[in-house]
Write a protein that holds these residues in place. Structure first.
Motif, PDB file in Angstrom:
ATOM      1  N   GLY A  40      12.406  -8.433  12.539  1.00 20.09           N
ATOM      2  CA  GLY A  40      12.280  -7.879  13.868  1.00 20.09           C
ATOM      3  C   GLY A  40      12.141  -6.360  13.884  1.00 20.09           C
ATOM      4  O   GLY A  40      11.777  -5.779  14.911  1.00 20.09           O
ATOM      5  N   LYS A  41      12.438  -5.720  12.763  1.00 17.65           N
ATOM      6  CA  LYS A  41      12.338  -4.266  12.675  1.00 17.65           C
ATOM      7  C   LYS A  41      11.155  -3.814  11.819  1.00 17.65           C
ATOM      8  O   LYS A  41      10.973  -2.620  11.587  1.00 17.65           O
ATOM      9  N   ALA A  42      10.343  -4.765  11.369  1.00 16.62           N
ATOM     10  CA  ALA A  42       9.260  -4.454  10.432  1.00 16.62           C
ATOM     11  C   ALA A  42       8.212  -3.514  11.032  1.00 16.62           C
ATOM     12  O   ALA A  42       7.688  -2.639  10.338  1.00 16.62           O
ATOM     13  N   SER A  43       7.884  -3.689  12.300  1.00 16.05           N
ATOM     14  CA  SER A  43       6.857  -2.845  12.916  1.00 16.05           C
ATOM     15  C   SER A  43       7.305  -1.391  13.001  1.00 16.05           C
ATOM     16  O   SER A  43       6.513  -0.468  12.754  1.00 16.05           O
ATOM     17  N   ILE A  44       8.568  -1.172  13.357  1.00 15.76           N
ATOM     18  CA  ILE A  44       9.084   0.196  13.425  1.00 15.76           C
ATOM     19  C   ILE A  44       9.138   0.807  12.023  1.00 15.76           C
ATOM     20  O   ILE A  44       8.806   1.981  11.840  1.00 15.76           O
ATOM     21  N   VAL A  98      14.060   7.231  14.795  1.00 15.15           N
ATOM     22  CA  VAL A  98      14.275   7.112  13.352  1.00 15.15           C
ATOM     23  C   VAL A  98      13.351   8.038  12.570  1.00 15.15           C
ATOM     24  O   VAL A  98      13.689   8.483  11.464  1.00 15.15           O
ATOM     25  N   GLN A  99      12.194   8.369  13.134  1.00 16.16           N
ATOM     26  CA  GLN A  99      11.273   9.277  12.452  1.00 16.16           C
ATOM     27  C   GLN A  99      11.749  10.726  12.496  1.00 16.16           C
ATOM     28  O   GLN A  99      11.214  11.581  11.779  1.00 16.16           O
ATOM     29  N   SER A 143       0.846  -1.189   0.000  1.00 19.25           N
ATOM     30  CA  SER A 143       0.000   0.000   0.000  1.00 19.25           C
ATOM     31  C   SER A 143       0.879   1.236   0.000  1.00 19.25           C
ATOM     32  O   SER A 143       1.728   1.404   0.847  1.00 19.25           O
ATOM     33  N   ILE A 144       0.688   2.096  -0.971  1.00 17.76           N
ATOM     34  CA  ILE A 144       1.483   3.300  -1.099  1.00 17.76           C
ATOM     35  C   ILE A 144       0.559   4.502  -1.039  1.00 17.76           C
ATOM     36  O   ILE A 144      -0.451   4.558  -1.734  1.00 17.76           O
ATOM     37  N   LEU A 185       7.320   4.841   8.262  1.00 15.92           N
ATOM     38  CA  LEU A 185       6.939   5.197   6.895  1.00 15.92           C
ATOM     39  C   LEU A 185       5.449   5.475   6.765  1.00 15.92           C
ATOM     40  O   LEU A 185       4.899   5.488   5.670  1.00 15.92           O
ATOM     41  N   GLY A 186       4.802   5.686   7.898  1.00 14.47           N
ATOM     42  CA  GLY A 186       3.426   6.155   7.871  1.00 14.47           C
ATOM     43  C   GLY A 186       2.379   5.121   7.572  1.00 14.47           C
ATOM     44  O   GLY A 186       1.286   5.450   7.121  1.00 14.47           O
TER      45      GLY A 186
END
Length: 317
Positions: A276-280, A296-297, A39-40, A285-286
């Motif tokens: 392990g970093k997918a949720s962040i 990171v944001q 989804s973009i 990336l909104g």
């Protein structure tokens, strides 16, 4: 082919406060992305991108571009393909800045980032890059001896610096003989000297040093450099380099660039791999309803921010 020495003996031509320190370390003994749905948002363009390996094998990846925020997101099927693309990206910028200003100021971090730079020590890059123009710095460092397993310097030396002919005097490590506060002040003084001598540019917008390229990773809690979620140092806006004595991730004592320095960069490559970093990544990336703002944001360089993601890290996009 030029080869790098297996030990570093640093130049003593710099002022004492800015001088790297002499040590010797012996190093220890594809892009086709599968998504069920991607989804973009309407502010992003999506296009197929082709990346070419040194072996001339090509495969396609997914690239999104946020033209408003100068953000590019690239997703690769494997970490190997990511490393191939990262090497070309870095080599191209090396050539650009070396020709434009006679130097290429590069900031690296620890963690898995150094592993992702491994293609730079292989053909064609190891022979084609003008390594004499590189000036290497650390976005953060653990205040431990340089031969300690936790040292970001040792990690970079073993995996990268010992394999390329960067002049030893162009590698700026912290003074690990000092306290964390002393090491941070010493490193900032070093940067100010290099700004004064023209090695490092200064940002006309922020007044902070403007590095050509910052290569950073992200922790599973969303931290970058040694700037951790909820920590007071996230708000530091005066110092170039500061220290931390209560890092939630050991070792506790570290030095770190502050966000004004990080965000004054001409280019930032943010390299993230692993499920392990997918949720962040999803939140940053909104693509998430999470209201928490992760460090990171807060990464927003003057130039372009380019995310390099493997498909596991991007699995929740």
């Amino acid at each position: 082919m030029a080869t790098a020495s297996s030990s570093l003996t640093f130049s003593t031509s710099l002022p004492k406060f800015c001088r790297p320190y002499s040590i010797s370390i012996t190093p220890p003994p594809q892009v086709s992305v599968y998504f069920k749905k991607l989804s973009i948002s309407s502010s992003l363009k999506i296009s197929k991108r082709t990346t070419t390996r040194a072996s001339s094998m090509a495969s396609s990846g997914i690239t999104t571009i946020d033209q408003n925020n100068k953000k590019v997101v690239e997703v690769f099927d494997t970490e190997e393909d990511l490393a191939v693309s990262l090497a070309k990206y870095t080599a191209d910028l090396s050539d650009k800045f070396a020709k434009e200003r006679g130097a290429f100021t590069v900031v690296v971090s620890g963690g898995s980032l150094i592993k992702s730079l491994r293609k730079l020590v292989e053909a064609p890059y190891v022979d084609s890059i003008d390594w004499s123009k590189w000036q290497v710095f650390w976005v953060d460092e653990r205040v431990v001896p340089k031969d300690h397993p936790d040292s970001n310097y040792k990690l970079a030396f073993d995996g990268f610096l010992s394999k390329v002919p960067i002049p030893p005097g162009n590698v700026y490590a912290i003074n690990d003989a000092l306290s964390s506060e002393g090491a941070a002040d010493d490193y900032e003084t070093c940067l100010k000297h290099l700004v004064h001598t023209g090695v490092i540019n200064i940002s006309s917008l922020s007044g902070f040093p403007k590095f050509d390229l910052m290569l950073v990773g992200m922790g599973p809690d969303g931290h970058v450099a040694s700037l951790f979620p909820g920590h007071p140092l996230l708000k530091e806006n005066q110092k170039w380099v500061t220290h931390i004595t209560d890092s939630p991730k050991p070792p506790p004592e570290r030095i770190t660039f502050t966000f004004p320095v990080i965000n004054s960069s001409a280019q930032i490559a943010l390299v993230v791999c692993g499920a392990g970093k997918a949720s962040i990544v999803q939140t940053a990336l909104g693509k998430s309803q999470d209201s928490e703002v992760f460090p990171v944001q807060m990464v927003s360089p003057e130039g372009e921010l380019k995310w390099f993601l493997d498909k596991d890290a991007a699995s929740k996009l």
